[in-house]
Design a protein around this motif. Structure first.
Motif, PDB file in Angstrom:
ATOM      1  N   LEU A 199       4.365  86.984 -12.072  1.00 26.94           N
ATOM      2  CA  LEU A 199       5.623  87.692 -12.323  1.00 26.94           C
ATOM      3  C   LEU A 199       5.636  88.290 -13.732  1.00 26.94           C
ATOM      4  O   LEU A 199       6.023  89.449 -13.915  1.00 26.94           O
ATOM      5  CB  LEU A 199       6.816  86.751 -12.133  1.00 26.94           C
ATOM      6  CG  LEU A 199       8.187  87.352 -12.445  1.00 26.94           C
ATOM      7  CD1 LEU A 199       8.535  88.428 -11.422  1.00 26.94           C
ATOM      8  CD2 LEU A 199       9.234  86.258 -12.463  1.00 26.94           C
ATOM      9  N   MET A 200       5.192  87.535 -14.715  1.00 29.42           N
ATOM     10  CA  MET A 200       5.116  88.061 -16.091  1.00 29.42           C
ATOM     11  C   MET A 200       4.143  89.239 -16.165  1.00 29.42           C
ATOM     12  O   MET A 200       4.413  90.237 -16.824  1.00 29.42           O
ATOM     13  CB  MET A 200       4.666  86.966 -17.083  1.00 29.42           C
ATOM     14  CG  MET A 200       5.685  85.879 -17.299  1.00 29.42           C
ATOM     15  SD  MET A 200       7.188  86.534 -18.023  1.00 29.42           S
ATOM     16  CE  MET A 200       8.340  86.216 -16.737  1.00 29.42           C
ATOM     17  N   TYR A 201       3.033  89.123 -15.466  1.00 30.32           N
ATOM     18  CA  TYR A 201       2.056  90.212 -15.419  1.00 30.32           C
ATOM     19  C   TYR A 201       2.683  91.467 -14.814  1.00 30.32           C
ATOM     20  O   TYR A 201       2.516  92.576 -15.338  1.00 30.32           O
ATOM     21  CB  TYR A 201       0.833  89.763 -14.609  1.00 30.32           C
ATOM     22  CG  TYR A 201       0.024  90.893 -14.046  1.00 30.32           C
ATOM     23  CD1 TYR A 201      -0.795  91.664 -14.864  1.00 30.32           C
ATOM     24  CD2 TYR A 201       0.089  91.209 -12.695  1.00 30.32           C
ATOM     25  CE1 TYR A 201      -1.529  92.716 -14.345  1.00 30.32           C
ATOM     26  CE2 TYR A 201      -0.634  92.252 -12.174  1.00 30.32           C
ATOM     27  CZ  TYR A 201      -1.448  92.998 -13.003  1.00 30.32           C
ATOM     28  OH  TYR A 201      -2.154  94.039 -12.485  1.00 30.32           O
TER      29      TYR A 201
ATOM     30  N   LEU B  71      -5.638  85.424 -13.828  1.00 32.50           N
ATOM     31  CA  LEU B  71      -4.501  84.521 -13.659  1.00 32.50           C
ATOM     32  C   LEU B  71      -4.841  83.354 -12.735  1.00 32.50           C
ATOM     33  O   LEU B  71      -4.488  82.207 -13.007  1.00 32.50           O
ATOM     34  CB  LEU B  71      -3.295  85.286 -13.117  1.00 32.50           C
ATOM     35  CG  LEU B  71      -2.654  86.293 -14.058  1.00 32.50           C
ATOM     36  CD1 LEU B  71      -1.563  87.060 -13.329  1.00 32.50           C
ATOM     37  CD2 LEU B  71      -2.101  85.611 -15.281  1.00 32.50           C
ATOM     38  N   GLY B  72      -5.541  83.641 -11.641  1.00 32.83           N
ATOM     39  CA  GLY B  72      -5.948  82.577 -10.722  1.00 32.83           C
ATOM     40  C   GLY B  72      -6.899  81.589 -11.385  1.00 32.83           C
ATOM     41  O   GLY B  72      -6.763  80.371 -11.214  1.00 32.83           O
ATOM     42  N   GLY B  73      -7.858  82.106 -12.145  1.00 28.46           N
ATOM     43  CA  GLY B  73      -8.790  81.231 -12.852  1.00 28.46           C
ATOM     44  C   GLY B  73      -8.105  80.361 -13.885  1.00 28.46           C
ATOM     45  O   GLY B  73      -8.405  79.166 -14.006  1.00 28.46           O
ATOM     46  N   CYS B  74      -7.164  80.929 -14.615  1.00 28.29           N
ATOM     47  CA  CYS B  74      -6.424  80.153 -15.612  1.00 28.29           C
ATOM     48  C   CYS B  74      -5.572  79.076 -14.946  1.00 28.29           C
ATOM     49  O   CYS B  74      -5.468  77.953 -15.456  1.00 28.29           O
ATOM     50  CB  CYS B  74      -5.544  81.069 -16.457  1.00 28.29           C
ATOM     51  SG  CYS B  74      -6.473  82.138 -17.554  1.00 28.29           S
ATOM     52  N   THR B  75      -4.968  79.402 -13.814  1.00 26.50           N
ATOM     53  CA  THR B  75      -4.159  78.417 -13.088  1.00 26.50           C
ATOM     54  C   THR B  75      -5.033  77.273 -12.588  1.00 26.50           C
ATOM     55  O   THR B  75      -4.666  76.096 -12.703  1.00 26.50           O
ATOM     56  CB  THR B  75      -3.424  79.085 -11.918  1.00 26.50           C
ATOM     57  OG1 THR B  75      -2.610  80.132 -12.433  1.00 26.50           O
ATOM     58  CG2 THR B  75      -2.565  78.095 -11.171  1.00 26.50           C
TER      59      THR B  75
ATOM     60  N   GLY C 277       1.132  74.079  -8.885  1.00 26.80           N
ATOM     61  CA  GLY C 277       0.113  75.082  -9.207  1.00 26.80           C
ATOM     62  C   GLY C 277       0.503  76.460  -8.712  1.00 26.80           C
ATOM     63  O   GLY C 277       0.328  77.458  -9.413  1.00 26.80           O
ATOM     64  N   LEU C 278       1.061  76.510  -7.510  1.00 24.26           N
ATOM     65  CA  LEU C 278       1.499  77.799  -6.966  1.00 24.26           C
ATOM     66  C   LEU C 278       2.676  78.367  -7.770  1.00 24.26           C
ATOM     67  O   LEU C 278       2.753  79.579  -7.986  1.00 24.26           O
ATOM     68  CB  LEU C 278       1.872  77.655  -5.498  1.00 24.26           C
ATOM     69  CG  LEU C 278       0.699  77.447  -4.541  1.00 24.26           C
ATOM     70  CD1 LEU C 278       1.208  77.174  -3.121  1.00 24.26           C
ATOM     71  CD2 LEU C 278      -0.228  78.639  -4.563  1.00 24.26           C
ATOM     72  N   VAL C 279       3.584  77.497  -8.200  1.00 23.19           N
ATOM     73  CA  VAL C 279       4.703  77.956  -9.031  1.00 23.19           C
ATOM     74  C   VAL C 279       4.181  78.499 -10.361  1.00 23.19           C
ATOM     75  O   VAL C 279       4.630  79.546 -10.835  1.00 23.19           O
ATOM     76  CB  VAL C 279       5.727  76.821  -9.254  1.00 23.19           C
ATOM     77  CG1 VAL C 279       6.720  77.167 -10.352  1.00 23.19           C
ATOM     78  CG2 VAL C 279       6.456  76.508  -7.962  1.00 23.19           C
TER      79      VAL C 279
END
Length: 171
Positions: A85-87, A42-46, A76-78
């Motif tokens: 949250l979805m995860y 998730l962090g990489g995708c963001t 980006g943080l949002v």
């Protein structure tokens, strides 16, 4: 779907068989693997989405004020928060079903493969149920999907609520 002669008295379904310790450990290990990797993905995708959007507005960066940079980082943080949250919602749903499977156990079905199909979510085999016109559709691995063709007599052990196959063998 092909016409297969089904002898319904020979079909058997054993329900609510307790899971063995090895099966419980296997499923929990599989769940932990996903849980450990997901935040990094998730962090990489963001970061990728943020870099892509920065690339498209690169000419406008010279006009940015300090608060524009703060808003950009906040966006980006949002985005990361929404994806996380979805995860969490998906994993909570999966764990709730896993608890149901853990309590109710597994089912063992002696049956015949009557159909096979592929969706975007995986490969499925459909088995004749113990009652006439009852079918049981289960998610299987790609190897099992290619191995067991329509008309094959099999014994399938699967989790009751998640409808995923633990083991399958030919009779």
């Amino acid at each position: 779907m092909s016409d297969i002669q089904t002898d319904y008295p020979q079909l058997q379904l054993e329900e609510n068989i307790p899971l063995s310790d090895e099966e419980i450990q296997k499923v929990e290990t599989d769940q932990r693997k996903i849980t450990q990797v997901a935040p990094a993905i998730l962090g990489g995708c963001t970061l990728f989405v943020m870099a892509l959007s920065a690339f498209f507005i690169k000419d406008d960066f010279s006009k940015f004020k300090y608060y524009d940079y703060i808003l950009f980082a906040g966006a980006g943080l949002v985005l990361l928060g929404f994806a996380y949250l979805m995860y969490l919602l998906v994993t909570r749903y999966d764990r709730r079903n896993w608890k149901k499977d853990k309590i109710s156990g597994k089912n063992k079905l002696s049956s015949i493969v009557i159909d096979s199909d592929t969706t975007e979510y995986g490969e499925y085999l459909t088995f004749a149920g113990p009652a006439k016109n009852k079918k049981i559709r289960l998610l299987v691995t790609q190897e099992d999907y290619s191995r067991y063709k329509t008309g094959t007599k099999v014994v399938v052990t699967y989790l009751k609520y998640s409808k995923s196959v633990i083991s399958i063998s030919e009779l």
